[in-house]
Design an enzyme around this catalytic site. Structure first.
Site, PDB file in Angstrom:
ATOM      1  N   ASP A 160      64.591  16.582  70.984  1.00  9.33           N
ATOM      2  CA  ASP A 160      65.825  16.951  70.312  1.00  9.33           C
ATOM      3  C   ASP A 160      66.602  18.000  71.097  1.00  9.33           C
ATOM      4  O   ASP A 160      67.826  18.062  71.027  1.00  9.33           O
ATOM      5  CB  ASP A 160      65.494  17.467  68.909  1.00  9.33           C
ATOM      6  N   LEU A 241      70.992  20.341  62.899  1.00  7.61           N
ATOM      7  CA  LEU A 241      72.416  20.317  63.243  1.00  7.61           C
ATOM      8  C   LEU A 241      72.672  20.287  64.746  1.00  7.61           C
ATOM      9  O   LEU A 241      73.826  20.303  65.172  1.00  7.61           O
ATOM     10  CB  LEU A 241      73.114  21.557  62.645  1.00  7.61           C
ATOM     11  N   ARG A 242      71.609  20.249  65.553  1.00 10.39           N
ATOM     12  CA  ARG A 242      71.820  20.255  67.002  1.00 10.39           C
ATOM     13  C   ARG A 242      72.590  19.010  67.445  1.00 10.39           C
ATOM     14  O   ARG A 242      73.436  19.081  68.345  1.00 10.39           O
ATOM     15  CB  ARG A 242      70.485  20.354  67.735  1.00 10.39           C
ATOM     16  N   ALA A 243      72.305  17.870  66.831  1.00  7.02           N
ATOM     17  CA  ALA A 243      73.006  16.643  67.215  1.00  7.02           C
ATOM     18  C   ALA A 243      74.510  16.783  66.990  1.00  7.02           C
ATOM     19  O   ALA A 243      75.313  16.338  67.825  1.00  7.02           O
ATOM     20  CB  ALA A 243      72.462  15.455  66.415  1.00  7.02           C
TER      21      ALA A 243
END
Length: 339
Positions: A160, A241-243
């Site tokens: 991720d 929320l990294r995406a």
């Protein structure tokens, strides 16, 4: 520019991967690119070709057995205590500043080293501390990691943290394979002549990346793009929320790549697979329908039980009444009285 690098503009096909590499070069804060594919797919050639598009042209390879000190650098504590100053010996992160840090078989590195690399790639800063003495320096590089999933997987938490993820097709079409061989043989036989042939295309690619970096900050991260990306991430079921943040940065870099002044739907769509490929939540395995046991056939009722009451009409376990033969009534025997 290092003449020994095969120019990225001359790489056959792999258009999606070349685009992802250019986007990471435009905005290194995207967090690096993870390339998956079998051996012999020119992954290192692509990474080296990207270095030629950057201002410094620096290309640093991280050896598989590198220690943490070799990566982050070391502090001379004796000099710090005796002379009152921190004497820093730079590591690979410092050497890669402004260029490309290439990590082959990143899935075989210890997890804590992968974490360290990803931290520096995302922040652009390397921070080292020893016994209360600290040092910080710029480490703004494009992180390119490669892996062959047959040799081991990365933990989902580390996957991720890579900004973009792509897979190379291990079976190019015959025409593409032949053209790859032609260009490679031409480069190996006369590198200077080959570089001269592709100089115009490589200069155009370099100029496009440079112009995109220059106008990147002027492109707003507007609410419309943010909301559209948030909806897509929610629909894809990604965790965290990294995406969303990576997608927004990558879409802005793509807008800069096009020379546009703002993010459009085509920018969001162009980088969707790069961002979501390694973050989509796998669908739960389908459960096979349970088979009902075959019902046992009940024997046909006999003549004597055909008219018997149904179960539950009488007492539990009660036997059906049966006809008895009627005979001559007999008197009970009489015993003679005693005299």
């Amino acid at each position: 520019m290092t003449d020994s690098h095969f120019p990225l503009a001359a790489v056959v096909a792999a258009d999606d991967l070349k685009l992802a590499l250019c986007l990471a070069a435009i905005d290194p804060a995207i967090g690096g690119v993870l390339i998956e594919g079998p051996r012999g797919m020119a992954k290192s050639t692509l990474a080296r070709g990207l270095a030629d598009l950057l201002a410094s042209g620096t290309f640093v390879t991280l050896p598989l057995g590198a220690s943490e000190e070799r990566i982050v650098g070391t502090l001379d504590l004796d000099a710090a205590l005796g002379e009152g100053r921190a004497q820093f010996s730079p590591g690979l992160l410092a050497k890669a500043n402004g260029g490309v840090l290439y990590v082959d078989e990143v899935n075989l590195l210890p997890d804590h080293l992968v974490d360290l690399l990803l931290d520096a790639a995302a922040s652009g800063v390397n921070h080292i501390e020893r016994d209360g003495i600290s040092h910080r320096h710029a480490a703004r590089f494009v992180l390119i990691g490669t892996m062959n999933s047959e040799e081991g997987e990365l933990r989902p938490q580390l996957l991720d943290r890579f900004g973009l993820n792509l897979a190379l097709d291990g079976q190019p079409q015959p025409a593409q394979r032949a053209e790859i061989m032609r260009r490679r043989l031409a480069f190996d036989s006369d590198p200077q002549a080959f570089l001269q042939t592709w100089a115009a295309a490589q200069d155009e690619l370099r100029s496009r990346c440079r112009n995109a970096r220059a106008c990147l900050a002027a492109i707003p991260l507007d609410d419309a793009a943010l909301e559209a990306i948030a909806q897509r991430c929610f629909a894809a079921g990604v965790d965290g929320l990294r995406a969303d943040l990576v997608w927004l940065r990558a879409a802005r870099a793509h807008a800069a790549w096009r020379g546009a002044a703002q993010i459009a739907d085509e920018d969001i769509e162009a980088v969707a697979n790069f961002v979501l490929r390694h973050r989509r939540r796998p669908a739960p395995p389908a459960q096979a329908p349970q088979q009902q046991p075959p019902q046992q056939q009940q024997p046909a009722p006999s003549q004597s039980t055909a008219n018997a009451p149904a179960q539950g009409d009488g007492q539990w376990g009660e036997l059906p009444a049966q006809a008895q033969a009627m005979g001559e009534r007999r008197e009970p025997p009489r015993w003679a009285k005693k005299p």
